[in-house]
Scaffold this active site. Structure first.
Site, PDB file in Angstrom:
ATOM      1  CG  ASN A   1      -1.761   1.203   1.365  1.00  0.00           C
ATOM      2  OD1 ASN A   1      -1.793   2.046   0.463  1.00  0.00           O
ATOM      3  ND2 ASN A   1      -2.462   1.329   2.471  1.00  0.00           N
ATOM      4  CD1 TRP A   2       3.605   1.107  -2.899  1.00  0.00           C
ATOM      5  CD2 TRP A   2       3.470   2.258  -4.822  1.00  0.00           C
ATOM      6  NE1 TRP A   2       4.318   0.419  -3.843  1.00  0.00           N
ATOM      7  CE2 TRP A   2       4.254   1.092  -5.031  1.00  0.00           C
ATOM      8  CE3 TRP A   2       3.249   3.123  -5.892  1.00  0.00           C
ATOM      9  CZ2 TRP A   2       4.818   0.791  -6.275  1.00  0.00           C
ATOM     10  CZ3 TRP A   2       3.810   2.821  -7.130  1.00  0.00           C
ATOM     11  CH2 TRP A   2       4.582   1.673  -7.312  1.00  0.00           C
ATOM     12  CE  LYS A   3      -0.208   3.109   4.774  1.00  0.00           C
ATOM     13  NZ  LYS A   3      -0.058   3.182   6.222  1.00  0.00           N
TER      14      LYS A   3
ATOM     15  CG  HIS B   1      -5.855   1.915   5.469  1.00  0.00           C
ATOM     16  ND1 HIS B   1      -5.388   2.792   6.419  1.00  0.00           N
ATOM     17  CD2 HIS B   1      -4.835   1.065   5.208  1.00  0.00           C
ATOM     18  CE1 HIS B   1      -4.132   2.485   6.712  1.00  0.00           C
ATOM     19  NE2 HIS B   1      -3.770   1.438   5.987  1.00  0.00           N
TER      20      HIS B   1
ATOM     21  CD  GLU C   1      -2.764   5.375   6.954  1.00  0.00           C
ATOM     22  OE1 GLU C   1      -2.836   5.394   5.725  1.00  0.00           O
ATOM     23  OE2 GLU C   1      -1.799   4.894   7.581  1.00  0.00           O
TER      24      GLU C   1
ATOM     25  CD  GLU D   1      -3.445  -2.444   7.350  1.00  0.00           C
ATOM     26  OE1 GLU D   1      -2.389  -2.693   6.769  1.00  0.00           O
ATOM     27  OE2 GLU D   1      -4.039  -1.352   7.227  1.00  0.00           O
TER      28      GLU D   1
ATOM     29  N   GLY E   1       2.481   2.236  10.939  1.00  0.00           N
ATOM     30  CA  GLY E   1       3.420   3.362  10.817  1.00  0.00           C
ATOM     31  C   GLY E   1       4.112   3.729  12.109  1.00  0.00           C
TER      32      GLY E   1
ATOM     33  CB  SER F   1       5.325  -1.740  12.145  1.00  0.00           C
ATOM     34  OG  SER F   1       4.917  -0.412  12.373  1.00  0.00           O
TER      35      SER F   1
ATOM     36  N   GLY G   1       2.918  -1.114   4.335  1.00  0.00           N
ATOM     37  CA  GLY G   1       2.949   0.323   4.054  1.00  0.00           C
ATOM     38  C   GLY G   1       4.371   0.776   3.775  1.00  0.00           C
ATOM     39  N   GLY G   2       5.026   1.320   4.794  1.00  0.00           N
ATOM     40  CA  GLY G   2       6.354   1.913   4.643  1.00  0.00           C
ATOM     41  C   GLY G   2       7.355   1.027   3.903  1.00  0.00           C
TER      42      GLY G   2
HETATM   43  P1  13P Z   1       3.015   0.359   7.750  1.00  0.00           P
HETATM   44  O1  13P Z   1       3.546  -0.922   7.158  1.00  0.00           O
HETATM   45  O2  13P Z   1       3.738   1.577   7.298  1.00  0.00           O
HETATM   46  O3  13P Z   1       2.890   0.253   9.245  1.00  0.00           O
HETATM   47  O4  13P Z   1       1.525   0.539   7.190  1.00  0.00           O
HETATM   48  C1  13P Z   1       0.671  -0.536   7.205  1.00  0.00           C
HETATM   49  C2  13P Z   1      -0.543  -0.181   6.449  1.00  0.00           C
HETATM   50  O5  13P Z   1      -1.271   0.723   6.817  1.00  0.00           O
HETATM   51  C3  13P Z   1      -0.822  -0.904   5.206  1.00  0.00           C
HETATM   52  O6  13P Z   1      -2.091  -0.628   4.733  1.00  0.00           O
END
Ligand code: 13P
Length: 252
Positions: free
Chosen positions: A9-11, A97, A99, A169, A175, A215, A236-237
């Site tokens: 997920n590149w956000k 999600h 967020e 999640e 994050g 994470s 994510g990251g």
């Molecule tokens: P991180 O891997 O950066 O914690 O993010 C996870 C995420 O929100 C994937 O959708």
């Protein structure tokens, strides 16, 4: 047997050129040739059709949108519909999600509509659920997840439910660099599967893919993915650097 999946997920990261470069670095790497893992990339909307064009002939890579609108079309300036996403070549869409729930006030009612419209347009929802840190610390995490499943997904028919991918999640792990332990992840994934079993029966609960997100990185992926009920990750990251992401894809 459930297929292993690693989804990136590149956000809200990467320009068009940077995203295409990252994508090429992943798919062209000799280290990323495994066929037992489905890799899904969820870039921003602007990358979708260019990236989908590159994966057309590769059965081991697919593309997801990070969101879709809850209605089919109309005067909703700046929004993107499920039909548009499908027409761009994506097969998956992330819905729910944390967020988006937090920053875009996505409510249960809205999420139900998004799941329904995604399925109607033959997109596979990657549906995110997860408790926040208060719920975890007050030992209400199982209850929180039970309600999220019931309130947003258990209206679906067994056939439709069986098409979903669930992503667990925990909000406190996203994050933050604080990953769920493999014990915590397995405990929750097993609980989710048991709840699905109660509602839809053994066959569907055994067949549904449940990803872990929060994470997850090249150092901890192997241990997390070795858990019986963890079928892969939503990253994510660590999906923003090709070598890290490929290393996670190779962690089964
Ligand atoms: P991180 O891997 O950066 O914690 O993010 C996870 C995420 O929100 C994937 O959708």
């Amino acid at each position: 047997m459930r297929r292993k999946i690693v989804a990136g997920n590149w956000k809200m990261n990467k320009s068009l050129a940077q995203g295409l470069q990252l994508f090429d670095d992943i798919i062209n790497s000799p280290d990323h040739q495994q066929t037992n893992v489905l890799t899904i990339i969820a870039p921003s909307f602007i990358h979708l059709s260019a990236v989908a064009e590159k994966v057309k002939t590769n059965p081991n890579i697919a593309v997801a949108a990070q969101n879709c609108h809850h209605l089919s079309s109309g005067a909703y300036t700046g929004e993107v519909s499920a039909e548009m996403i499908k027409s761009a070549g994506a097969e998956y869409v992330i819905i729910g999600h944390s967020e988006r729930r937090l920053y875009n006030n996505e409510t249960i009612d809205l999420l139900i509509q998004k799941v329904n419209i995604a399925l109607k347009n033959k997109l596979t929802p990657i549906f995110c659920i997860g408790e926040n840190s208060d719920e975890r610390h007050s030992n209400k995490h199982l209850e929180a997840i039970k309600f999220q499943l019931k309130d947003t997904l258990f209206h679906l028919s067994a056939i439709d439910f069986g098409k979903l991918i669930i992503a667990y999640e925990p909000v406190w792990a996203i994050g933050t660099g604080v990953t769920a332990t493999s014990h915590q992840a397995q405990g929750m994934h097993n609980f989710i599967r048991a709840e699905i079993n109660k509602k839809y029966g053994k066959e569907i609960s055994e067949q549904i893919t449940i990803l872990y997100g929060g994470s997850c990185n090249p150092q901890n992926a192997k241990e997390l993915f070795s858990c019986l009920d963890v079928d892969g990750g939503l990253i994510g990251g660590s999906s923003l650097k090709a070598t890290d992401f490929i290393s996670i894809c190779n962690s089964f």
